[in-house]
Design an enzyme around this catalytic site. Structure first.
Site, short mmCIF file in Angstrom:
data_model
loop_
_atom_site.label_atom_id
_atom_site.label_comp_id
_atom_site.label_asym_id
_atom_site.label_seq_id
_atom_site.Cartn_x
_atom_site.Cartn_y
_atom_site.Cartn_z
N HIS A 174 1.11 -1.68 0.32
CA HIS A 174 0.03 -0.08 -0.13
C HIS A 174 0.82 1.25 0.11
O HIS A 174 1.93 0.85 0.89
CB HIS A 174 -1.05 0.26 1.36
CG HIS A 174 -1.56 -0.84 1.61
ND1 HIS A 174 -0.69 -2.51 2.02
CD2 HIS A 174 -2.86 -1.19 1.39
CE1 HIS A 174 -1.92 -2.89 2.31
NE2 HIS A 174 -3.56 -2.42 1.67
N ASP B 50 2.30 1.79 3.25
CA ASP B 50 3.17 0.99 4.11
C ASP B 50 4.57 1.18 4.01
O ASP B 50 5.33 1.24 4.00
CB ASP B 50 3.26 0.16 3.47
CG ASP B 50 1.76 -0.72 3.27
OD1 ASP B 50 0.95 -0.49 4.32
OD2 ASP B 50 1.52 -1.40 2.82
N GLU C 204 -9.20 -13.55 -1.09
CA GLU C 204 -8.13 -13.70 0.49
C GLU C 204 -9.18 -14.94 0.72
O GLU C 204 -9.79 -15.18 1.40
CB GLU C 204 -8.16 -12.20 0.94
CG GLU C 204 -7.38 -12.77 2.43
CD GLU C 204 -7.21 -11.71 3.37
OE1 GLU C 204 -6.46 -10.70 2.21
OE2 GLU C 204 -6.83 -11.53 4.45
N HIS D 288 -11.14 -13.48 4.12
CA HIS D 288 -12.33 -12.83 4.09
C HIS D 288 -13.46 -14.19 3.15
O HIS D 288 -14.22 -13.77 3.37
CB HIS D 288 -11.53 -11.90 2.64
CG HIS D 288 -10.69 -11.27 2.91
ND1 HIS D 288 -10.04 -10.23 2.10
CD2 HIS D 288 -9.87 -11.19 3.83
CE1 HIS D 288 -10.00 -9.24 2.72
NE2 HIS D 288 -9.21 -9.81 3.86
#
Ligand code: XUL
Ligand code: CO
Length: 435
Positions: free
Chosen positions: A99, A102, A266, A269
């Site tokens: 990201h 990050d 994911e 998820h």
């Protein structure tokens, strides 16, 4: 400075080794089902969990020992780049993901954030060239900062929409600079807390608007990554619009985004949405929309996103089977969206946890290849649907019947004989492939 001087490059040593810093199953150049393991698996290391996680939880202080903290946020960011590429090189992973927040400090303004991103991505680019590492995907974090507490593209506040758009624009420029193969959107705050004050249609229209702007800007700057949308049902929002694969595909179809968007699925998820990981992969595959995966596992006894490193070979096998059936995962990959436990607090755990995850996926790949070679599922499914191969079944598939002719048939064939699924035997036989 080197952070893992005491560890050599991790090599394959086979399952009998007692060296913790060795692969026991992942042998990058070994050919499985016609392709090198590394090309099947396309492993990526996630910047956030690896470099910015500190082991703190709502009940306790950070536990992780990390030696890359500098005197300023920018110094820490630069040290992290150094350490991150050392980890990637030691593991022999070819890809990474991040990201925007990050990799660089956000500073006091958006302008300062962008300047910091420029400086750090210069450094990352150098490291990529030095190590031959590639960017699987990057993304904009449009969920952590308080400005996003009512969403990003779905926010009720148009200034927030504009801010998110600026982050996406920068994210695409970075993707171009680093030759990113995919670009991810995960809408952690794109959902609602209460339907009482929410216009769902307004909000989802706006999310699609931002996605179309991203596609257009990519075209404008001559960079066309595969766009990926990552479903998750909840957390941090109570309800997230991209609930699961099927919901997200309906969104993609509704807004005519099929040409540019696939899914980044994911494991944790999937289970939060009440599905298995392989269910989600199967749904995506059916729509030709299996883009990439975020590898991890949840704890089925807990109702939240624990992002554990994947070690369940039952799940990695069934996931790899879906990937083989898909003809591979490229240009996507297997990104470890996984974090070490609070008690795995040593620097070395970052390497050890990835070794565990990579070995578990290697075992999954090998088992899936054996299943495919023996036609295990293929035969099972062929037999199970065999009533459609001839007679009335074939007529149904060929659209040669209607309700009247079927009714006539049923009136003369109402003594129906069902076959047992022998499902317990199926599961026991599957076990033989796992170990
Ligand atoms: C959060 C999550 C994200 C996305 C990228 O649950 O999975 O890290 O992968 O934003
Ligand atoms: Co993820």
């Amino acid at each position: 400075m080197k952070y893992f001087d005491h560890v050599e490059k991790i090599e394959f040593e086979g399952k009998d080794t007692d060296n913790m810093f060795a692969f026991r199953h992942y042998n990058p150049d070994e050919v499985i089902a016609g392709k090198k393991m590394k090309d099947h698996l396309r492993f990526a290391i996630a910047y956030w969990h690896t470099m910015t996680e500190d082991g703190s939880d709502p009940f306790g202080a950070p536990t992780h020992i990390r030696t890359w903290y500098g005197d300023t946020p920018m110094e820490t960011a630069k040290n992290r780049v150094e350490a991150f590429f050392e980890i990637i090189e030691k593991l022999g992973a070819e890809y990474f993901c991040f990201h925007d927040v990050d990799i660089a400090p956000q500073g006091d303004s958006l302008e300062e954030f962008f300047e910091n991103l420029d400086e750090i991505t210069d450094l990352i680019k150098e490291k990529m060239e030095e190590t031959g590492t590639k960017l699987l995907w990057n993304t904009a974090n449009m969920f952590s900062h308080p400005r996003f507490n009512n969403g990003a593209a779905s926010s009720n506040n148009a200034d927030v929409f504009a801010y998110a758009a600026a982050q996406v624009k920068k994210g695409l420029e970075i993707s171009k600079k680093l030759s990113g193969e995919n670009y991810v959107f995960w809408g952690g705050r794109e959902g609602y807390e209460s339907l009482l004050n929410t216009d769902m249609k307004f909000e989802t229209d706006n999310i699609a608007r931002l996605f179309k702007m991203a596609i257009n800007y990519g075209e404008k700057i001559g960079h066309k990554p595969q766009f990926l949308l990552e479903p998750k049902p909840k957390e941090p929002s109570k309800h997230q619009y991209d609930f699961d694969a099927a919901t997200t595909l309906a969104f993609i179809q509704k807004y005519d985004l099929e040409g540019d968007f696939k899914l980044n699925l994911e494991a944790n998820h999937a289970t939060l949405a009440g599905h298995t990981f392989e269910h989600e992969l199967n749904v995506a595959r059916d729509y030709n929309a299996l883009g990439s995966i975020d590898a991890n596992q949840g704890d089925l006894l807990l109702g939240w996103d624990t992002d554990e490193f994947p070690t369940n070979i039952y799940s990695t096998t069934l996931a790899m089977y879906e990937i083989l059936e898909n003809g591979g995962i490229a240009p996507g990959g297997i990104n470890f969206d996984s974090k070490v436990r609070r008690s795995s607090h040593e620097m070395d755990d970052l390497l050890l946890a990835h070794i565990a995850g990579m070995d578990s996926f290697a075992r999954g790949l090998k088992a899936a290849a054996r299943l495919k070679e023996d036609g295990f599922f293929e035969n099972l499914i062929k037999e199970r649907y065999s009533s459609y191969e001839e007679g009335i079944g074939a007529k149904i598939l060929n659209d040669e019947v209607d309700l009247e002719s079927l009714s006539q048939y049923a009136l003369q064939n109402d003594d129906i004989q069902l076959k047992s699924s022998h499902l317990e035997t199926v599961k026991a036989r599957l076990n033989d492939y796992l170990v």
